[in-house]
Design an enzyme around this catalytic site. Structure first.
Site, PDB file in Angstrom:
ATOM      1  N   ARG A 110       1.068  -1.117   0.164  1.00 14.40           N
ATOM      2  CA  ARG A 110       0.056   0.052   0.061  1.00 14.40           C
ATOM      3  C   ARG A 110       0.834   1.290  -0.120  1.00 14.40           C
ATOM      4  NH1 ARG A 110      -4.218  -2.902   3.578  1.00 14.40           N
ATOM      5  NH2 ARG A 110      -2.399  -3.499   4.555  1.00 14.40           N
ATOM      6  N   SER A 179       6.669  -5.345   7.680  1.00 13.80           N
ATOM      7  CA  SER A 179       6.012  -6.337   8.500  1.00 13.80           C
ATOM      8  C   SER A 179       6.833  -7.496   8.574  1.00 13.80           C
ATOM      9  CB  SER A 179       4.651  -6.443   8.281  1.00 13.80           C
ATOM     10  OG  SER A 179       4.040  -5.227   8.036  1.00 13.80           O
ATOM     11  N   ASP A 232       4.091  -3.519  11.220  1.00 12.58           N
ATOM     12  CA  ASP A 232       2.463  -3.238  11.050  1.00 12.58           C
ATOM     13  C   ASP A 232       1.879  -3.166  12.384  1.00 12.58           C
ATOM     14  OD1 ASP A 232       3.050  -6.111  11.307  1.00 12.58           O
ATOM     15  OD2 ASP A 232       1.615  -6.496   9.489  1.00 12.58           O
TER      16      ASP A 232
HETATM   17  C1  BGC Z   1       6.138 -11.102  10.653  1.00 13.73           C
HETATM   18  C2  BGC Z   1       5.634  -9.777  11.553  1.00 13.73           C
HETATM   19  C3  BGC Z   1       4.396  -9.228  11.178  1.00 13.73           C
HETATM   20  C4  BGC Z   1       3.266 -10.151  10.992  1.00 13.73           C
HETATM   21  C5  BGC Z   1       2.111  -9.656  10.381  1.00 13.73           C
HETATM   22  C6  BGC Z   1       4.780 -11.936  10.396  1.00 13.73           C
HETATM   23  O1  BGC Z   1       5.059 -12.960   9.698  1.00 13.73           O
HETATM   24  O2  BGC Z   1       6.985 -11.740  11.110  1.00 13.73           O
HETATM   25  O3  BGC Z   1       6.693  -8.904  11.664  1.00 13.73           O
HETATM   26  O4  BGC Z   1       4.141  -8.035  12.030  1.00 13.73           O
HETATM   27  O5  BGC Z   1       3.667 -11.322  10.132  1.00 13.73           O
HETATM   28  O6  BGC Z   1       1.972  -9.089   9.409  1.00 13.73           O
END
Ligand code: BGC
Length: 508
Positions: A110, A179, A232
């Site tokens: 996004r 994320s 995130d």
């Molecule tokens: C990641 C996290 C992320 C989560 C949700 C996981 O696979 O390791 O950093 O916040 O996914 O997106």
């Protein structure tokens, strides 16, 4: 005489034949029943192995709180990384101006442009452009990934209407939501520890993600500064807190899963001396990697893990998140198909990993038509299994239910684990890995910001999670706990933090 004996012979052979046919039918029926029983046994065994009694959930709660403590005590002290975000100042509501965010981390990517007013919760305008990340980019090079992202950013900025021109000498501030597990060195820099959720861009591991993005932005000639780098879950907590200061945690249940929460800096033992001792910091737990012997793990989970690109990693995530739920269900259905001929010969498509996606699984689960029409359609179109009898379709819906219920209840236990750690579960919190006696803490209104399609779009998942929260906490406590869905929090939260750390301080 001849006629009589001939007639007798015919009658006898007819009787023998029909007895034979009847015997064959009985044998077939017995075989079918046996195979049906074997299918039922597969289901029963799976259901039992997925059991999440409230007693077991409470053990998971305790394990989560204890592991949080261990992860804060020392680097590598737990599978829970408990990563520092360096987010210590959350937006106050006085931020003003236009800020940008890039949100990378799941199936979609996004670009956001957020206009902030100067009153609390005044997100005046928010433009979001969303596009799927091409599959090949997930395993390509960092140069390809950042080139794709910055091209989209460039187009987004070029399309902007009036009102967002820069004053001379100013740069656009951008928050990057990334994320994946990142070891932050400041609020605007951090190194990628490892990939999750099917991404595998080897050359980015160990590199400063914000710096790589900044270089790609400079190469495109864009006047943009990467002012913050956030997870995130941290973005979600930030937006939640912006709307409601009682927000203490942010949870993501989408393609992947994670949580972050506000921790007292003096409780982050592994960084004592490095941080100011008063105040709080958002801690990115990376709870997807949580592990405990109390988790109800089945042989299907073990096989899925072994076949995954990251075995022994992200164990909690592999039981909870959208990337994996459909795949767990597919494995169980495949096993049932091998046990019986109710599906006809085993469909080659059913044997292909990830053919049953979680959105398809949830559509099967939530098919409300009396004859399970949607289930029929998905089995036929997605899995290549036509003509499945209704009673078998019902069984498959049950498989989806078991998978979803376990996931939602474990996520609820994770949330209560956080509340326990910070003393908001009514038990008095966890100190030095031990639970303090109950009754010494007042129950305060507690809000947990939550995002991710599994929670927001999948009604049964949401209901199971909420129900488990009530069961574990008990009504007296759970009435003080609110799960609040935020919209685009992962991205908007990053823009808000970019505003807090803007170089154009006049705009603030
Ligand atoms: C990641 C996290 C992320 C989560 C949700 C996981 O696979 O390791 O950093 O916040 O996914 O997106």
């Amino acid at each position: 005489m001849g006629k009589v004996s001939f007639g007798l012979a015919v009658a006898v052979s007819c009787a023998v034949a029909s007895t034979g046919i009847a015997a064959v039918l009985v044998v077939r029926r017995v075989r079918r029943r046996r195979r049906w029983n074997r299918v039922l046994a597969v289901l029963k065994e799976f259901e039992e192995a997925c059991s999440t009694s409230v007693g077991r959930l409470r053990q998971v709660v305790d394990a989560m709180a204890v592991e949080m403590h261990a992860g804060l005590a020392s680097e590598g002290g737990s599978k829970l990384k408990m990563l520092l975000s360096f987010v210590q100042n959350l937006p106050t509501g006085n931020e003003k101006g236009i800020f940008y965010a890039l949100d990378i981390g799941g199936t979609y990517f996004r670009v956001l442009r957020v206009q902030l007013g100067d009153k609390r919760s005044a997100v005046v305008e928010c433009d979001v452009e969303r596009q799927p990340i091409p599959q090949e980019l997930m395993t390509s090079t960092s140069e390809d990934l950042f080139d794709f992202i910055t091209s989209s950013l460039k187009q987004f900025i070029e399309k902007e209407g009036g009102g967002s021109e820069l004053l001379p000498g100013r740069r656009r501030d951008l928050g990057l939501t990334f994320s994946f597990p990142v070891k932050q060195t400041s609020v605007s820099s951090g190194h990628l520890i490892k990939w999750t959720k099917g991404f595998r861009i080897k050359d980015l591991v160990g590199k400063d993600v914000a710096e790589c993005l900044q270089q790609a932005i400079n190469k495109k000639g864009l006047n943009v500064r990467v002012s913050t780098l956030v997870n995130d879950a941290v973005g979600t907590l930030t937006l939640g807190h912006y709307h409601d200061p009682d927000t203490v945690a942010g949870v993501i249940i989408g393609t992947g899963t994670n949580a972050c929460y506000l921790e007292r800096t003096d409780a982050i033992i592994k960084c004592q001396g490095l941080l100011r001792t008063s105040g709080v910091m958002a801690i990115n737990m990376e709870w997807g990697n949580f592990w405990s012997a109390h988790l109800p793990r089945t042989s299907y989970d073990m096989d899925l893990d072994v076949d995954s690109p990251n075995p022994n990693d992200q164990g909690f995530e592999k039981m909870i998140s959208g990337m994996y739920l459909g795949e767990i269900a597919r494995r169980v259905i495949f096993r049932m198909a091998q046990e019986s001929d109710f599906f006809g010969p085993v469909s080659p498509r059913l044997s292909v990993p990830f053919t049953l996606t979680t959105p398809l699984m949830s559509a099967m689960h939530e098919d409300e038509s009396g004859d399970l029409r949607e289930v029929t359609r998905i089995l036929d179109h997605a899995l290549g299994i036509p003509n499945v009898p209704l009673k078998v379709r019902r069984l498959l819906v049950k498989v989806c239910d078991i998978v979803t219920r376990r996931a939602a209840r474990l996520a609820a236990a994770g949330i209560v684990g956080i509340l326990k750690k910070i003393g908001r579960d009514g038990s008095g919190g966890v100190t030095s890995g031990k639970t303090r006696g109950s009754g010494d803490s007042k129950i305060r209104r507690t809000v947990v910001a939550i995002e991710g399609a599994l929670y927001t779009n999948y009604r049964s998942f949401r209901e199971y999670l909420n129900e488990a929260l009530d069961e574990i906490l008990g009504e007296d406590i759970s009435q003080h706990v609110t799960l609040q869905v935020t919209e685009d929090g992962s991205g908007v939260g990053a823009a808000l933090l970019a505003a807090c750390h803007s170089s154009n301080s006049v705009d603030k």
